[in-house]
Design a protein around this motif. Structure first.
Motif, mmCIF file in Angstrom:
data_model
loop_
_atom_site.group_PDB
_atom_site.id
_atom_site.type_symbol
_atom_site.label_atom_id
_atom_site.label_comp_id
_atom_site.label_asym_id
_atom_site.label_seq_id
_atom_site.Cartn_x
_atom_site.Cartn_y
_atom_site.Cartn_z
ATOM 1 N N ASP A 110 0.820 -1.220 0.000
ATOM 2 C CA ASP A 110 0.000 0.000 0.000
ATOM 3 C C ASP A 110 0.852 1.267 0.000
ATOM 4 O O ASP A 110 0.565 2.225 0.719
ATOM 5 C CB ASP A 110 -0.967 0.008 1.186
ATOM 6 N N GLY A 111 1.915 1.271 -0.800
ATOM 7 C CA GLY A 111 2.760 2.453 -0.932
ATOM 8 C C GLY A 111 3.727 2.679 0.211
ATOM 9 O O GLY A 111 4.416 3.690 0.253
ATOM 10 N N LYS A 112 3.799 1.751 1.156
ATOM 11 C CA LYS A 112 4.714 1.863 2.286
ATOM 12 C C LYS A 112 5.668 0.676 2.276
ATOM 13 O O LYS A 112 5.374 -0.366 1.684
ATOM 14 C CB LYS A 112 3.944 1.912 3.600
ATOM 15 N N MET A 113 6.812 0.856 2.921
ATOM 16 C CA MET A 113 7.749 -0.250 3.059
ATOM 17 C C MET A 113 7.525 -0.882 4.431
ATOM 18 O O MET A 113 7.668 -0.227 5.457
ATOM 19 C CB MET A 113 9.204 0.223 2.953
ATOM 20 N N VAL A 114 7.157 -2.144 4.416
ATOM 21 C CA VAL A 114 6.954 -2.886 5.654
ATOM 22 C C VAL A 114 8.195 -3.733 5.871
ATOM 23 O O VAL A 114 8.576 -4.534 5.015
ATOM 24 C CB VAL A 114 5.687 -3.757 5.599
ATOM 25 N N MET A 115 8.821 -3.539 7.025
ATOM 26 C CA MET A 115 10.042 -4.257 7.362
ATOM 27 C C MET A 115 9.738 -5.157 8.559
ATOM 28 O O MET A 115 9.344 -4.680 9.618
ATOM 29 C CB MET A 115 11.150 -3.262 7.698
ATOM 30 N N VAL A 116 9.908 -6.462 8.352
ATOM 31 C CA VAL A 116 9.651 -7.432 9.410
ATOM 32 C C VAL A 116 10.991 -8.023 9.838
ATOM 33 O O VAL A 116 11.723 -8.585 9.022
ATOM 34 C CB VAL A 116 8.688 -8.541 8.934
ATOM 35 N N LEU A 117 11.327 -7.851 11.127
ATOM 36 C CA LEU A 117 12.587 -8.323 11.683
ATOM 37 C C LEU A 117 12.287 -9.496 12.610
ATOM 38 O O LEU A 117 11.428 -9.379 13.490
ATOM 39 C CB LEU A 117 13.269 -7.207 12.486
ATOM 40 N N VAL A 119 13.982 -12.572 15.120
ATOM 41 C CA VAL A 119 15.078 -13.249 15.815
ATOM 42 C C VAL A 119 14.427 -14.206 16.814
ATOM 43 O O VAL A 119 13.522 -13.816 17.556
ATOM 44 C CB VAL A 119 16.054 -12.268 16.508
ATOM 45 N N GLN A 120 14.852 -15.451 16.776
ATOM 46 C CA GLN A 120 14.231 -16.508 17.591
ATOM 47 C C GLN A 120 12.716 -16.461 17.395
ATOM 48 O O GLN A 120 12.253 -16.523 16.273
ATOM 49 C CB GLN A 120 14.679 -16.401 19.042
ATOM 50 N N ASP A 121 11.939 -16.290 18.461
ATOM 51 C CA ASP A 121 10.478 -16.272 18.318
ATOM 52 C C ASP A 121 9.891 -14.862 18.372
ATOM 53 O O ASP A 121 8.684 -14.693 18.497
ATOM 54 C CB ASP A 121 9.824 -17.161 19.383
ATOM 55 N N VAL A 122 10.751 -13.843 18.270
ATOM 56 C CA VAL A 122 10.287 -12.453 18.320
ATOM 57 C C VAL A 122 10.182 -11.898 16.896
ATOM 58 O O VAL A 122 11.129 -11.997 16.113
ATOM 59 C CB VAL A 122 11.235 -11.573 19.157
ATOM 60 N N VAL A 123 9.016 -11.345 16.585
ATOM 61 C CA VAL A 123 8.780 -10.741 15.281
ATOM 62 C C VAL A 123 8.447 -9.268 15.491
ATOM 63 O O VAL A 123 7.482 -8.925 16.173
ATOM 64 C CB VAL A 123 7.619 -11.444 14.533
ATOM 65 N N CYS A 124 9.273 -8.410 14.930
ATOM 66 C CA CYS A 124 9.110 -6.964 15.032
ATOM 67 C C CYS A 124 8.674 -6.444 13.667
ATOM 68 O O CYS A 124 9.215 -6.858 12.644
ATOM 69 C CB CYS A 124 10.449 -6.341 15.442
ATOM 70 N N THR A 125 7.707 -5.538 13.647
ATOM 71 C CA THR A 125 7.252 -4.935 12.390
ATOM 72 C C THR A 125 7.467 -3.427 12.457
ATOM 73 O O THR A 125 7.016 -2.776 13.395
ATOM 74 C CB THR A 125 5.762 -5.246 12.148
ATOM 75 N N ARG A 126 8.163 -2.920 11.443
ATOM 76 C CA ARG A 126 8.413 -1.489 11.348
ATOM 77 C C ARG A 126 7.921 -1.017 9.979
ATOM 78 O O ARG A 126 8.281 -1.590 8.962
ATOM 79 C CB ARG A 126 9.898 -1.180 11.534
ATOM 80 N N VAL A 127 7.071 -0.010 9.981
ATOM 81 C CA VAL A 127 6.477 0.497 8.743
ATOM 82 C C VAL A 127 7.094 1.857 8.421
ATOM 83 O O VAL A 127 7.150 2.748 9.277
ATOM 84 C CB VAL A 127 4.938 0.614 8.881
ATOM 85 N N TYR A 128 7.545 1.983 7.167
ATOM 86 C CA TYR A 128 8.161 3.227 6.684
ATOM 87 C C TYR A 128 7.291 3.831 5.600
ATOM 88 O O TYR A 128 6.744 3.117 4.762
ATOM 89 C CB TYR A 128 9.550 2.933 6.094
ATOM 90 N N LYS A 129 7.191 5.148 5.616
ATOM 91 C CA LYS A 129 6.471 5.847 4.534
ATOM 92 C C LYS A 129 7.496 6.595 3.692
ATOM 93 O O LYS A 129 8.599 6.910 4.156
ATOM 94 C CB LYS A 129 5.430 6.807 5.129
#
Length: 132
Positions: A110-117, A119-129
């Protein structure tokens, strides 16, 4: 194509970033500074060579790589890892091998960069415009 990620991006939202950094062993001072930062990412693609520059008021990191070729990377928190980047459809996958293996995936949604990080069982989501 993942080359659609080329451009300049600024962080809009972040979930579970502290948990991600904690698993990686990042100290509390660095975690506090990183959580307060609003990073920008500049991504360029020139033929088969990629360039990613991540900047905050505290630190700037730059990587240059070719898809499928392993390279040495020093992460923003100072870890030394062996990294290989691949493309799966519209997703750029950055696979970091070190004391803690981590995977960073960047994808346009949707016009944004979604970055999913992950490590082990932790999932972090960072959204960039886009910055422009």
């Amino acid at each position: 194509m993942a080359s659609g990620l080329a451009g300049k991006w600024i962080l809009e939202s972040s979930e579970k970033f502290d948990e991600y950094m904690t698993v990686l062993g990042v100290n509390i001072i660095t975690r506090t500074m990183a959580k307060a930062a609003v990073p920008t990412q500049e991504i360029r693609v020139n033929g088969d060579e990629w360039y990613i520059k991540t900047s905050t008021t505290f630190k700037t990191t730059e990587i240059t790589f070719k898809i499928g070729e392993e390279f040495e990377e020093t992460t923003a928190d100072g870890r030394k890892v062996k990294t290989t980047c691949t493309i799966d459809g519209n997703t750029l996958i950055q696979d970091q091998k070190g004391t803690f293996d981590s995977v960073l995936k960047r994808e346009l949604k949707d016009g944004k960069m979604v970055m999913v990080l992950t490590v082990q069982d932790v999932v972090c989501t960072r959204v960039y415009k886009p910055t422009e």
